[in-house]
Motif scaffolding. Structure first.
Motif, short mmCIF file in Angstrom:
data_model
loop_
_atom_site.label_atom_id
_atom_site.label_comp_id
_atom_site.label_asym_id
_atom_site.label_seq_id
_atom_site.Cartn_x
_atom_site.Cartn_y
_atom_site.Cartn_z
N LYS A 175 0.87 -1.19 0.00
CA LYS A 175 0.00 0.00 0.00
C LYS A 175 0.90 1.23 0.00
O LYS A 175 1.70 1.42 0.92
CB LYS A 175 -0.84 0.03 1.28
CG LYS A 175 -1.85 -1.09 1.41
CD LYS A 175 -2.64 -0.86 2.69
CE LYS A 175 -3.63 -1.97 2.96
NZ LYS A 175 -4.39 -1.66 4.20
N LEU A 176 0.75 2.11 -1.00
CA LEU A 176 1.65 3.26 -1.10
C LEU A 176 1.53 4.18 0.11
O LEU A 176 2.51 4.80 0.52
CB LEU A 176 1.37 4.06 -2.38
CG LEU A 176 2.21 3.67 -3.60
CD1 LEU A 176 1.98 2.24 -4.02
CD2 LEU A 176 1.91 4.59 -4.77
N PHE A 211 -5.07 6.13 -0.90
CA PHE A 211 -5.76 5.35 -1.92
C PHE A 211 -7.11 5.99 -2.20
O PHE A 211 -7.83 6.35 -1.27
CB PHE A 211 -5.95 3.91 -1.42
CG PHE A 211 -6.85 3.07 -2.29
CD1 PHE A 211 -8.10 2.66 -1.84
CD2 PHE A 211 -6.45 2.69 -3.57
CE1 PHE A 211 -8.94 1.89 -2.64
CE2 PHE A 211 -7.29 1.92 -4.39
CZ PHE A 211 -8.53 1.53 -3.92
N ASN A 225 -10.17 2.05 -7.31
CA ASN A 225 -9.56 1.33 -8.43
C ASN A 225 -10.21 1.73 -9.73
O ASN A 225 -11.39 2.09 -9.78
CB ASN A 225 -9.73 -0.18 -8.25
CG ASN A 225 -8.72 -0.78 -7.29
OD1 ASN A 225 -7.59 -0.30 -7.17
ND2 ASN A 225 -9.13 -1.82 -6.58
N LYS A 241 -6.18 -4.79 -13.13
CA LYS A 241 -6.71 -3.51 -12.66
C LYS A 241 -5.57 -2.64 -12.16
O LYS A 241 -4.47 -3.12 -11.88
CB LYS A 241 -7.71 -3.73 -11.53
CG LYS A 241 -7.10 -4.31 -10.27
CD LYS A 241 -8.00 -4.19 -9.05
CE LYS A 241 -9.15 -5.14 -9.04
NZ LYS A 241 -9.69 -5.35 -7.69
N HIS A 242 -5.85 -1.34 -12.04
CA HIS A 242 -4.87 -0.41 -11.47
C HIS A 242 -5.54 0.41 -10.38
O HIS A 242 -6.75 0.60 -10.41
CB HIS A 242 -4.34 0.55 -12.53
CG HIS A 242 -3.96 -0.12 -13.80
ND1 HIS A 242 -2.80 -0.85 -13.94
CD2 HIS A 242 -4.61 -0.22 -14.98
CE1 HIS A 242 -2.75 -1.36 -15.15
NE2 HIS A 242 -3.82 -1.00 -15.80
N SER A 243 -4.73 0.91 -9.45
CA SER A 243 -5.26 1.72 -8.36
C SER A 243 -4.98 3.20 -8.60
O SER A 243 -3.90 3.56 -9.11
CB SER A 243 -4.64 1.29 -7.03
OG SER A 243 -5.03 -0.03 -6.72
N TYR A 247 -4.43 6.82 -6.84
CA TYR A 247 -4.02 7.41 -5.58
C TYR A 247 -4.16 8.93 -5.64
O TYR A 247 -4.01 9.54 -6.70
CB TYR A 247 -2.57 7.05 -5.25
CG TYR A 247 -2.39 5.61 -4.80
CD1 TYR A 247 -2.23 4.58 -5.73
CD2 TYR A 247 -2.37 5.29 -3.45
CE1 TYR A 247 -2.07 3.26 -5.31
CE2 TYR A 247 -2.21 3.97 -3.03
CZ TYR A 247 -2.06 2.97 -3.97
OH TYR A 247 -1.91 1.66 -3.56
N VAL A 265 -0.87 4.82 -10.20
CA VAL A 265 0.53 4.50 -9.89
C VAL A 265 0.63 3.14 -9.21
O VAL A 265 -0.27 2.72 -8.49
CB VAL A 265 1.14 5.65 -9.03
CG1 VAL A 265 0.32 5.91 -7.77
CG2 VAL A 265 2.60 5.38 -8.69
N GLU A 266 1.73 2.45 -9.48
CA GLU A 266 1.98 1.15 -8.84
C GLU A 266 3.48 0.84 -8.94
O GLU A 266 4.19 1.43 -9.75
CB GLU A 266 1.15 0.04 -9.50
CG GLU A 266 1.47 -0.20 -10.96
CD GLU A 266 0.39 -0.99 -11.73
OE1 GLU A 266 0.78 -1.92 -12.46
OE2 GLU A 266 -0.81 -0.66 -11.62
N ALA A 270 1.96 -4.74 -4.22
CA ALA A 270 2.82 -3.75 -4.88
C ALA A 270 2.07 -2.51 -5.35
O ALA A 270 2.33 -1.98 -6.42
CB ALA A 270 3.56 -4.40 -6.07
N GLY A 271 1.12 -2.03 -4.52
CA GLY A 271 0.41 -0.80 -4.86
C GLY A 271 -0.93 -1.03 -5.53
O GLY A 271 -1.74 -0.11 -5.61
N ARG A 315 -4.50 -2.31 -5.24
CA ARG A 315 -5.42 -2.67 -4.16
C ARG A 315 -6.35 -3.78 -4.59
O ARG A 315 -7.08 -3.64 -5.57
CB ARG A 315 -6.24 -1.43 -3.81
CG ARG A 315 -6.83 -1.48 -2.45
CD ARG A 315 -5.73 -1.51 -1.41
NE ARG A 315 -5.99 -0.57 -0.34
CZ ARG A 315 -5.24 0.46 -0.08
NH1 ARG A 315 -4.19 0.70 -0.83
NH2 ARG A 315 -5.53 1.27 0.90
#
Ligand SMILES: Nc1nc(=O)c2ncn([C@@H]3O[C@@H]4COP(=O)(O)O[C@H]5[C@@H](O)[C@H](n6cnc7c(N)ncnc76)O[C@@H]5COP(=O)(O)O[C@@H]3[C@@H]4O)c2[nH]1
Lengths: 186, 186
Positions: free
Chosen positions: A60-61, A70, A73, A90-92, A94, A108-109, B82-83, B85
């Motif tokens: 978790k960043l 966060f 998504n 999928k991407h998260s 932030y 970002v990841e 790795a970021g 979720r």
């Protein structure tokens, strides 16, 4: 050279599948969240890929920097892949605060293959240790950069962010690095 | 050696995360589908991992053999990674008919890193071609076998199925190979 294969795998098995769809996912996300003042920075319609030189990755960043939280998504992408029906990619998103307290949204990841490099350096039977790891991260970064430079489908849809661990004592090093790249001129 | 790194990545980034949870996922699936005559074979509570020597992979198993059909997916597993979720890890359940027409359920998929090996052998800039590919698939299989043999968390939860392409003219080669392993004594 492990890093060489992991860079190719990251491109062939992930980036080249997801980057072409990223802009549509972001549009669908903005429509669903009905917000008009987000994703305004130059780099915000790109996937920001964090590559820490010490391969130290958080799941978790926000655990790394309290100016990061966060948000939500992006919509799931489902792709039939090697026998798995509807594998989800999928991407998260932030929200990152700058020094004036203003919020910036971004996708970002961390580069997931670095988790493999990190874990391999801890397993004695994997054949490489901590001293080689930093070199392998650099090789991963350079190889990935070359592959992506030549990729027409991925052009302008990503930013590689190499993170040096020199500012270990700045608890906002990560948000500052992200914002620098988010606001950068091409 | 690309195959070495891909085998480690497959174990560290996937099998060691999903295999310990597999039995619970299957139990939840059986409860939800309320069927009592499924998953009866010895190997049916394990993840069957297909490793074709020619690295030729289908995204849908039924495209390879009409005695195989997709049944449903196991419940999703969500892991912060790795970021990303709630990254989703899932497996597909297939129904495989034997020569008497009886159906056998199993959780089966191809070893996805072979897609990377296949694509790399097609990209001239990746540094290896078709002649090396078969060797790399064998190295992937052997390395993965060694890693899994030593892994306590993954013990007895998987079966590696090396597929030779010699019976190219048998359109039911895949279902027969799966059934052989599904019904095998330990
Ligand atoms: N951030 C991120 N999100 C994703 O959805 C994703 N999917 C893949 N990758 C990374 O791209 C590269 C290529 O992936 P491939 O599928 O060939 O290998 C994968 C695949 O063989 C297997 N694996 C991982 N996740 C899954 C999954 N959900 N279903 C099936 N197999 C999986 O284990 C390997 C290593 O996975 P990661 O170590 O997470 O990193 C991968 C890899 O570096 C991802 N990275």
């Amino acid at each position: 050279n492990v890093a060489h294969g992991l860079a190719w795998s990251f491109y062939l098995g992930y980036l080249r599948l997801v980057l072409p769809r990223l802009e549509d996912s972001i549009k669908a996300f903005i429509a669903k969240h009905q917000e008009s003042f987000t994703f305004l920075d130059r780099g915000s319609k790109k996937l920001l890929i964090l590559i820490p030189l010490n391969a130290s990755i958080s799941d978790k960043l926000e655990d790394q920097d309290d100016r990061i939280c966060f948000y939500d998504n992006l919509p799931n992408n489902e792709i039939n892949r090697a026998g798995v029906r509807g594998r989800v990619y999928k991407h998260s998103v932030y929200r990152v605060q700058d020094e004036q307290g203003k919020a910036h949204d971004c996708v970002v990841e961390y580069a997931t293959p670095l988790l493999t490099l990190y874990s391999m350096s801890q397993e004695s039977s994997a054949g490489f240790g901590e001293p080689e790891r930093r070199q392998q991260v650099l090789l991963f970064y350079k190889t990935l950069q070359e592959i992506l430079d030549r990729s027409l489908e991925c052009r302008n849809r990503y930013k590689l962010i190499l993170l040096n661990d020199e500012q270990e004592d700045d608890s906002h090093a990560l948000s500052k690095a992200i914002l620098r790249h988010l606001q950068q001129q091409e």
